[in-house]
Scaffold this active site. Structure first.
Site, mmCIF file in Angstrom:
data_model
loop_
_atom_site.group_PDB
_atom_site.id
_atom_site.type_symbol
_atom_site.label_atom_id
_atom_site.label_comp_id
_atom_site.label_asym_id
_atom_site.label_seq_id
_atom_site.Cartn_x
_atom_site.Cartn_y
_atom_site.Cartn_z
ATOM 1 N N VAL A 202 0.841 -1.199 0.000
ATOM 2 C CA VAL A 202 0.000 0.000 0.000
ATOM 3 C C VAL A 202 0.880 1.254 0.000
ATOM 4 C CG1 VAL A 202 -1.682 1.300 1.366
ATOM 5 C CG2 VAL A 202 -1.937 -1.165 1.087
ATOM 6 N N ALA A 203 0.552 2.194 -0.899
ATOM 7 C CA ALA A 203 1.382 3.386 -1.134
ATOM 8 C C ALA A 203 2.790 2.929 -1.497
ATOM 9 C CB ALA A 203 1.371 4.320 0.072
ATOM 10 N N GLY A 204 2.832 1.950 -2.376
ATOM 11 C CA GLY A 204 4.099 1.281 -2.726
ATOM 12 C C GLY A 204 4.905 1.996 -3.789
ATOM 13 N N GLN A 227 -1.417 5.995 -5.845
ATOM 14 C CA GLN A 227 -2.281 6.969 -6.509
ATOM 15 C C GLN A 227 -2.193 6.800 -8.032
ATOM 16 O OE1 GLN A 227 -2.461 10.872 -4.155
ATOM 17 N NE2 GLN A 227 -0.301 10.374 -4.220
ATOM 18 N N LYS A 260 5.287 0.369 3.878
ATOM 19 C CA LYS A 260 6.686 0.746 4.103
ATOM 20 C C LYS A 260 6.864 2.242 3.901
ATOM 21 C CE LYS A 260 11.305 0.449 2.274
ATOM 22 N NZ LYS A 260 11.279 1.698 1.517
ATOM 23 N N HIS A 264 4.506 7.037 8.656
ATOM 24 C CA HIS A 264 5.187 8.212 9.234
ATOM 25 C C HIS A 264 4.835 9.507 8.480
ATOM 26 C CE1 HIS A 264 9.236 8.049 6.761
ATOM 27 N NE2 HIS A 264 8.177 8.018 5.989
HETATM 28 C C1 LIG Z 1 6.954 7.953 1.185
HETATM 29 S S1 LIG Z 1 6.219 7.271 -0.222
HETATM 30 C C2 LIG Z 1 6.433 5.560 0.139
HETATM 31 C C3 LIG Z 1 6.710 4.776 -1.066
HETATM 32 C C4 LIG Z 1 7.036 3.299 -0.850
HETATM 33 N N1 LIG Z 1 6.222 2.667 0.151
HETATM 34 C C5 LIG Z 1 8.504 3.090 -0.577
HETATM 35 O O1 LIG Z 1 8.886 2.714 0.521
HETATM 36 O O2 LIG Z 1 9.303 3.314 -1.498
HETATM 37 C C6 LIG Z 1 4.548 7.505 0.071
HETATM 38 C C7 LIG Z 1 3.645 7.077 -1.059
HETATM 39 O O3 LIG Z 1 2.295 7.294 -0.634
HETATM 40 C C8 LIG Z 1 1.534 7.497 -1.798
HETATM 41 N N2 LIG Z 1 0.206 8.026 -1.430
HETATM 42 C C9 LIG Z 1 -0.073 9.245 -0.910
HETATM 43 N N3 LIG Z 1 -1.405 9.363 -0.697
HETATM 44 C C10 LIG Z 1 -1.979 8.188 -1.093
HETATM 45 C C11 LIG Z 1 -3.319 7.702 -1.114
HETATM 46 N N4 LIG Z 1 -4.325 8.464 -0.666
HETATM 47 N N5 LIG Z 1 -3.547 6.452 -1.568
HETATM 48 C C12 LIG Z 1 -2.516 5.686 -2.016
HETATM 49 N N6 LIG Z 1 -1.216 6.091 -2.011
HETATM 50 C C13 LIG Z 1 -0.951 7.330 -1.560
HETATM 51 C C14 LIG Z 1 2.392 8.447 -2.586
HETATM 52 O O4 LIG Z 1 1.996 8.504 -3.947
HETATM 53 C C15 LIG Z 1 3.778 7.853 -2.367
HETATM 54 O O5 LIG Z 1 4.130 6.965 -3.416
#
Ligand SMILES: C[S@@+](CC[C@H](N)C(=O)[O-])C[C@H]1O[C@@H](n2cnc3c(N)ncnc32)[C@H](O)[C@@H]1O
Length: 360
Positions: A202-204, A227, A260, A264
């Site tokens: 999730v949010a990967g 997204q 991951k 935070h």
């Molecule tokens: C800090 S990054 C983490 C990326 C990944 N988990 C990693 O460790 O490389 C946060 C991610 O959250 C995603 N994000 C933000 N809001 C979101 C939402 N409402 N639904 C899904 N993903 C979301 C962003 O697009 C971004 O890719």
């Protein structure tokens, strides 16, 4: 001077001054590191294949002769800070000359290696990340719940990121680089993934972590959920697919949810929502489903001052960029139980992060 000094007061005063000045000028060390990355110093020494003298390095970096002494001064600071080490080599005339070699820290700046973290240096020290600090006083005094980033730019970080394709790719490169180091953590914690048939990251992001899990466990069906603007155009394969959506609305179902470097970014209220949606996503597995969180768990009692300092710095970065937070073990426990989970296990990984397995 305001107070009369005896020997011990003087020594305390001077120590305090050194402590203060060191923190004032810490940014110089960060910026010298950024310059080293932009110049490609680690790459040049690595490609040279043996210790490199200053003239050799300056010539390889194609620096004007007037800049050789400037390079020396930067190298002196970076060497002091543990990014390069000095050795001696014999030049043609058999005279000994100083030469530079990489250290474990600068090996992390060599391009093309799976452990290269240069993009993290570029992202974290990008002018966009630094300029916002100029409005911190205004931010503190404004009666408005917003991030320092919003106070400085008028936009939230994600909207800003999605409008600026150059900065978006710097951010994604930094995330992907950080994730590649996660490979080691997967190898060391194989048991966490064993027995799973499906996992949703999730949010990967662009799928860096899911690809590593897919490589290590090809039978696990991995879904990268993010997204639309991040995963909308990405194509996977039979066991690695990309799904776009909003994690606050729903999360695709799987045996395990991976979060991951996600929680935070968010305050407790929004993190709770993400955790509850994650719990729903694993509900078909009953007690056997799990959520795997990778984040920092601050250890208040650690005697490793440098480690705690890094964790607390990350906390302030998350606060200023997202109103997010790094959590202590106690704070994780509250969040996990408030989301309706019944137990959890924290394992330290990657030096300063933790892997938290959370069960319904
Ligand atoms: C800090 S990054 C983490 C990326 C990944 N988990 C990693 O460790 O490389 C946060 C991610 O959250 C995603 N994000 C933000 N809001 C979101 C939402 N409402 N639904 C899904 N993903 C979301 C962003 O697009 C971004 O890719």
């Amino acid at each position: 001077m305001d107070f009369s000094t005896n020997g011990s007061e003087e020594s305390e005063l001077y120590h305090a001054q050194i402590h203060l000045y060191k923190h004032i000028y810490n940014f110089v060390s960060s910026m010298a590191l950024k310059s080293a990355v932009e110049l490609g110093i680690a790459d040049a020494i690595h490609n040279h294949g043996k210790p490199m003298t200053l003239p050799e390095l300056a010539s390889s970096l194609k620096l004007h002769p007037s800049k050789v002494n400037i390079l020396y001064r930067f190298l002196r600071l970076l060497t002091h800070n543990g990014f390069f080490a000095k050795t001696t080599v014999k030049s043609n005339g058999e005279e000994e000359e100083t030469a530079y070699v990489l250290t474990p820290s600068s090996k992390l700046l060599v391009s093309g290696k799976s452990t290269c973290l240069s993009s993290v240096v570029k992202g974290a020290l990008h002018p966009i990340s630094l300029d916002l600090w100029g409005v911190s006083k205004k931010w503190f005094h404004e009666d408005k719940e917003q991030t320092l980033f919003e106070c400085a730019t008028g936009e939230n970080y994600w909207d800003f990121l999605n409008k600026d394709s150059d900065y978006l790719s710097i951010f994604q490169d930094a995330m992907a680089a950080d994730s590649r180091l996660f490979k080691l953590a997967i190898q060391e914690n194989k048991h966490v993934f064993e027995g799973l048939e499906s996992l949703v990251d999730v949010a990967g992001g662009t799928g860096g972590v899911a690809k590593l899990i897919h490589e290590a466990f090809p039978h696990i069906k991995c879904t990268v959920f993010d997204q639309p603007q991040v995963v909308g155009n990405l194509t996977g394969n039979e066991n690695l697919n990309f799904v776009s959506g909003d994690m606050f609305k729903s999360v695709p179902s799987a045996d395990a949810v991976l979060l991951k470097w996600v929680l935070h970014d968010w305050n407790d209220e929004l993190s709770l929502k993400i955790l509850k949606k994650s719990k729903e996503a694993i509900s078909h597995k009953g007690k056997d489903g799990k959520v795997i969180i990778i984040d920092i768990s601050i250890d208040d009692n650690s005697d490793d001052h440098g480690l705690t300092e890094l964790q607390l710095e990350y906390d302030v970065v998350m606060l200023t960029m997202f109103l997010g937070k790094e959590r202590t073990k106690k704070e994780w426990e509250k969040l996990i139980y408030d989301a309706g989970f019944s137990r959890y296990k924290i394992t330290p990984i990657c030096g300063f992060k933790s892997l938290i397995e959370v069960y319904p």
